[in-house]
Write a protein that holds these residues in place. Sequence first.
Motif, short mmCIF file in Angstrom:
data_model
loop_
_atom_site.label_atom_id
_atom_site.label_comp_id
_atom_site.label_asym_id
_atom_site.label_seq_id
_atom_site.Cartn_x
_atom_site.Cartn_y
_atom_site.Cartn_z
N SER A 200 0.86 -1.18 0.00
CA SER A 200 0.00 0.00 0.00
C SER A 200 0.90 1.23 0.00
CB SER A 200 -0.92 0.00 1.23
OG SER A 200 -1.55 1.26 1.36
N VAL A 201 0.94 1.92 -1.11
CA VAL A 201 1.81 3.09 -1.24
C VAL A 201 1.42 4.18 -0.24
CG1 VAL A 201 2.60 4.91 -2.81
CG2 VAL A 201 2.22 2.59 -3.68
N HIS A 202 0.12 4.30 0.03
CA HIS A 202 -0.36 5.33 0.96
C HIS A 202 0.22 5.12 2.36
CE1 HIS A 202 -3.01 8.06 3.08
NE2 HIS A 202 -3.47 7.07 3.81
N TYR A 203 0.03 3.92 2.91
CA TYR A 203 0.54 3.64 4.25
C TYR A 203 2.07 3.59 4.28
CZ TYR A 203 -4.20 2.62 5.82
OH TYR A 203 -5.53 2.71 6.15
N LEU A 204 2.66 3.12 3.19
CA LEU A 204 4.12 3.06 3.14
C LEU A 204 4.71 4.46 3.15
CD1 LEU A 204 6.50 1.09 2.97
CD2 LEU A 204 6.38 1.28 0.47
N SER A 205 4.04 5.40 2.51
CA SER A 205 4.50 6.79 2.50
C SER A 205 4.45 7.40 3.89
CB SER A 205 3.65 7.63 1.54
OG SER A 205 3.72 7.12 0.22
N ILE A 206 3.37 7.10 4.63
CA ILE A 206 3.27 7.60 6.00
C ILE A 206 4.39 7.00 6.86
CG2 ILE A 206 1.83 7.66 8.08
CD1 ILE A 206 -0.62 7.55 6.25
N ALA A 207 4.65 5.70 6.67
CA ALA A 207 5.74 5.05 7.42
C ALA A 207 7.08 5.68 7.09
CB ALA A 207 5.76 3.56 7.10
N ALA A 208 7.29 6.03 5.82
CA ALA A 208 8.55 6.65 5.41
C ALA A 208 8.72 8.02 6.06
CB ALA A 208 8.59 6.78 3.88
N VAL A 209 7.64 8.78 6.18
CA VAL A 209 7.70 10.09 6.84
C VAL A 209 8.06 9.92 8.31
CG1 VAL A 209 6.34 12.09 7.54
CG2 VAL A 209 6.12 11.19 5.21
N LEU A 210 7.44 8.95 8.97
CA LEU A 210 7.73 8.71 10.38
C LEU A 210 9.18 8.27 10.57
CD1 LEU A 210 4.45 6.88 11.48
CD2 LEU A 210 5.16 9.21 12.06
N LEU A 211 9.68 7.44 9.65
CA LEU A 211 11.08 7.03 9.73
C LEU A 211 12.00 8.23 9.56
CD1 LEU A 211 13.10 4.67 9.93
CD2 LEU A 211 12.99 4.48 7.43
N LEU A 220 19.28 15.80 15.41
CA LEU A 220 19.12 16.96 16.29
C LEU A 220 19.60 16.69 17.71
CD1 LEU A 220 15.63 18.32 15.14
CD2 LEU A 220 17.91 19.19 14.55
N GLY A 221 19.96 15.46 18.01
CA GLY A 221 20.53 15.16 19.32
C GLY A 221 19.57 14.67 20.37
N PHE A 222 18.40 14.14 19.96
CA PHE A 222 17.48 13.56 20.94
C PHE A 222 18.15 12.32 21.54
CE2 PHE A 222 14.70 16.36 18.82
CZ PHE A 222 13.51 16.46 19.53
N ARG A 223 18.29 12.29 22.85
CA ARG A 223 18.94 11.16 23.50
C ARG A 223 18.01 10.37 24.42
NH1 ARG A 223 21.57 11.96 19.90
NH2 ARG A 223 23.82 12.28 19.71
N LYS A 224 16.85 10.89 24.73
CA LYS A 224 15.89 10.14 25.54
C LYS A 224 15.14 9.17 24.63
CE LYS A 224 15.25 13.53 29.22
NZ LYS A 224 14.29 14.33 30.00
N THR A 225 14.83 8.00 25.18
CA THR A 225 14.24 6.94 24.35
C THR A 225 12.72 7.08 24.18
OG1 THR A 225 14.10 5.56 26.34
CG2 THR A 225 16.04 5.29 24.94
N LEU A 226 12.04 7.80 25.08
CA LEU A 226 10.58 7.92 24.99
C LEU A 226 10.11 8.52 23.66
CD1 LEU A 226 7.81 7.56 26.26
CD2 LEU A 226 8.11 9.79 27.39
N PRO A 227 10.71 9.63 23.18
CA PRO A 227 10.26 10.16 21.88
C PRO A 227 10.38 9.16 20.74
CG PRO A 227 11.61 11.77 23.04
CD PRO A 227 11.73 10.50 23.80
N TYR A 228 11.43 8.34 20.78
CA TYR A 228 11.60 7.34 19.73
C TYR A 228 10.48 6.29 19.81
CZ TYR A 228 16.20 9.32 18.80
OH TYR A 228 17.22 10.18 18.47
N ALA A 229 10.05 5.96 21.03
CA ALA A 229 8.95 5.00 21.19
C ALA A 229 7.64 5.59 20.70
CB ALA A 229 8.83 4.59 22.65
N LEU A 230 7.41 6.88 20.99
CA LEU A 230 6.16 7.53 20.60
C LEU A 230 6.02 7.61 19.08
CD1 LEU A 230 5.98 10.41 23.24
CD2 LEU A 230 4.70 8.26 23.21
N VAL A 231 7.13 7.74 18.38
CA VAL A 231 7.10 7.77 16.91
C VAL A 231 7.22 6.34 16.35
CG1 VAL A 231 8.21 8.64 14.81
CG2 VAL A 231 8.11 10.07 16.87
N GLY A 232 7.95 5.48 17.05
CA GLY A 232 8.19 4.14 16.56
C GLY A 232 6.95 3.26 16.53
#
Length: 457
Positions: A200-211, A220-232
């Motif tokens: 699905s190109v639509h969902y794959l595009s959204i996944a690519a943006v999140l990646l 940018l230097g984010f070192r806390k793991t919580l933001p990565y989990a919230l996007v992951g």
Amino acid sequence: MIEPVFMKKKIFREGEQLGRLLLRPFELFAEKEASSGILILLASAAALIWVNSGFSESYENLWHIRTLIGAAGIVLDRPLHFWINDGLMALFFFLVGLEIKREVLVGELGSFRKAFLPVSAAVGGMLVPALIYFALNPAGPGLRGWGIPMATDIAFVIGAMTVLGSRIPRGLIVFITALAIADDLGAVLVIALFYTSYISVHYLSIAAVLLLVLVVMNVLGFRKTLPYALVGIPLWLFVHLSGIHSTVAGVLIAMTIPARSRYDTDDFLNRASAVLSQFQCAGSCGYSVYTNSEHQSAVRSLATLCRKVEPPLIRLEFHLHPWVVFLIVPIFALANAGVSLQLSTLLPALSDPVVLGTIAGLVLGKTLGISFASWLAIRTRIAELPEQLDLRHIYAGSILCGIGFTMSLFIANLAFAGTPELATAKIGIFAGSLISFLAGFTMLYVVSRKKEEPRRH
């Protein structure tokens, strides 16, 4: 002459301590993997007993219990089996991704010369089993299972070597670990490229943006793991909805986790020394942290400094590893190892091309592929054998690598979900892994014993 001798002994002791320090991570890894192998074995035995008892129906019904999770118009109504194979195993692949990234940056895959031997061995150990399987299943419903014998279960392999204790050269464990990590990377690529039914190109595009968001956070230097989990977590969801197996998201997320800490070691030592200087007492401090607010503040500052000097990648790998090897993988084995072993179905299955291809791929393919690729790399002098090893160790280790199990079961579920071939593939995985264990363990015992025996005149 006393001083030079003393200095030599001191240098030797320091070198020995450094060697133990460098090898300790591999020892800890091996200890955990060996223990995990026992749990996986017990979980698999429980699944086999359960399915072949009078309660087999309850086994099937358990994994088909449906659970609904979702929000904002996107709802996943999936059975428990899905949440284990696609959800929990995404964490397994996330850990695999962390290990791959660490090995590429600072480990045995960190330079061309160091990486070439285990990587070439892994490639040979994937191609030859797949070709052997394909030769026995050139067409028909069994063809999709060509990826099953390509995998190596590092938990069982390390566990088998650990049983032999000090007989096994440490270099062999390091080599097999690096090989298995390269093998895991190959398995992830195979899953992403060849076991994806639609896109699905639509969902794959959204996944690519999140990646991309995760990559930018790293830059940018984010070192806390919580933001990565919230996007992951949303990234995992959209990768699944795109048609690509969702466990691939685990590896992609792992690649974005920062491998550098906020402070380097020198900065940490300077800051920690300044904090430690606050612990000034007239005589003994005793339990001053209970009553002294400055000491309490200093302890908290030290804890913060320790978190900031440890790279997020290392911290996540350390904390996640026990959960994966002691809980997630055994649960996966319990949910997927169940197969009927009734004589009425077992005997005909032993002549099935899927079973024969899986057994031959694991037992012969892994042995031939790994040992030949290693021999070729050494013969051409592109790579060299690790210390204390010879080609006999490599050959014995290559036989053990035919223990596919966890990853083989995973690929079998992707290849044959909902078809009769899944049960026959599991029989092939069990048989091939058992033969590889017995033959590899015996060969490694003989090779190690011969190396230890003193020469007799």
